[in-house]
Design a protein around this motif. Structure first.
Motif, mmCIF file in Angstrom:
data_model
loop_
_atom_site.group_PDB
_atom_site.id
_atom_site.type_symbol
_atom_site.label_atom_id
_atom_site.label_comp_id
_atom_site.label_asym_id
_atom_site.label_seq_id
_atom_site.Cartn_x
_atom_site.Cartn_y
_atom_site.Cartn_z
ATOM 1 N N LEU A 63 0.708 -1.197 0.086
ATOM 2 C CA LEU A 63 -0.086 -0.142 -0.065
ATOM 3 C C LEU A 63 0.901 1.180 0.090
ATOM 4 C CD1 LEU A 63 -2.716 -0.890 2.286
ATOM 5 C CD2 LEU A 63 -2.993 -0.828 0.000
ATOM 6 N N ALA A 64 1.908 1.342 0.848
ATOM 7 C CA ALA A 64 2.790 2.450 0.826
ATOM 8 C C ALA A 64 3.549 2.649 -0.617
ATOM 9 C CB ALA A 64 3.945 2.093 1.921
ATOM 10 N N LEU A 65 4.064 1.549 -1.201
ATOM 11 C CA LEU A 65 4.501 1.779 -2.470
ATOM 12 C C LEU A 65 3.545 2.145 -3.541
ATOM 13 C CD1 LEU A 65 6.755 -1.411 -2.642
ATOM 14 C CD2 LEU A 65 7.581 1.118 -2.236
ATOM 15 N N LEU A 66 2.430 1.683 -3.491
ATOM 16 C CA LEU A 66 1.239 2.107 -4.447
ATOM 17 C C LEU A 66 1.028 3.709 -4.113
ATOM 18 C CD1 LEU A 66 -0.837 1.325 -6.440
ATOM 19 C CD2 LEU A 66 -2.367 0.784 -4.753
ATOM 20 N N ALA A 67 1.058 4.100 -2.952
ATOM 21 C CA ALA A 67 0.799 5.612 -2.620
ATOM 22 C C ALA A 67 1.900 6.473 -3.169
ATOM 23 C CB ALA A 67 0.603 5.899 -1.152
ATOM 24 N N LEU A 68 2.849 5.837 -3.615
ATOM 25 C CA LEU A 68 3.963 6.673 -4.153
ATOM 26 C C LEU A 68 4.053 7.167 -5.279
ATOM 27 C CD1 LEU A 68 7.188 5.304 -2.271
ATOM 28 C CD2 LEU A 68 6.184 7.309 -1.845
#
Length: 228
Positions: free
Chosen positions: A49-54
């Motif tokens: 999720l954190a990588l997708l938000a980037l």
């Protein structure tokens, strides 16, 4: 006693300075991807999720990296024809490098807030300022053949002007759109970078340099060419 005016200065140090600034800027761009949220990840799902938000930061990084590369190629192309420099020309280049070195900040701001008008407009204004300074650099060097060979073909000069005009037009359009739809402008920046790359890869380049060579250079090229 006033300092004597120096008419012409070696262009080598100016090219070295520009290459150093470009190298640093290309390195700094990636630092915007170091998001503090990644340090708080505790599970694989949270990491995904954190990588997708980037994604906005990654897109901003990629297009900015490409644009800085485009600026470097354009600057290098100009200095292929520029034979020497002077103090005014040096300061025009320093102005250009000022706007290039500002790109890591405007790119980071764009990646952090792709839906905010201020960040989108600031990024476009940064690009327009850098492109305008690069155009000024070429105008100053070629006006009355000030810093280029007197025999440089006019078609070469106009061809480079034509390529330089694409960026300011595209970015000014994106800035205008940002006042209505900032996120649309964000994707216009993506399209502009992609169009530049496609244009560079599909066009045949500057065909006219050979016509702009001095007779002595043309003779040298003819003598060095292999004979059947």
């Amino acid at each position: 006693m006033p300092e004597p005016e120096i008419g012409f200065i070696s262009k080598a140090r100016l090219e070295t300075l520009a290459d150093g600034v470009f190298a640093i800027v290309l390195t700094l761009l990636v630092l915007a991807l170091l998001d503090p949220s990644l340090a708080r990840v505790r599970t694989p799902a949270e990491l995904d999720l954190a990588l997708l938000a980037l994604w906005p930061k990654v897109v901003s990084y990629v297009i900015s990296f490409v644009v800085v590369g485009i600026f470097w190629v354009a600057h290098h192309t100009q200095f292929h024809f520029i034979r020497h420099t002077n103090r005014r020309h040096i300061w025009i280049n320093i102005l250009f490098l000022l706007w290039v070195s500002f790109l890591p900040f405007s790119a980071a701001l764009l990646g952090e807030h792709p839906r905010y008008r201020t960040s989108v407009v600031l990024y476009g204004a940064n690009m327009m300022a850098a492109g305008g300074s690069l155009a000024l650099n070429w105008w100053y060097a070629t006006h009355r053949r000030r810093l280029v060979e007197a025999t440089l073909d006019q078609r070469v000069i106009e061809r480079i002007y034509h390529r330089l005009s694409f960026g300011p037009i595209a970015y000014s359009t994106a800035v205008a759109v940002a006042f209505v739809r900032p996120l649309v402008s964000f994707f216009l920046y993506v399209a502009t970078a992609a169009a530049y790359v496609i244009m560079q890869l599909t066009t045949s380049g500057l065909e006219a340099p050979r016509a702009g060579r001095s007779p002595a250079r043309q003779n040298e090229a003819a003598e060095s060419a292999p004979r059947s």
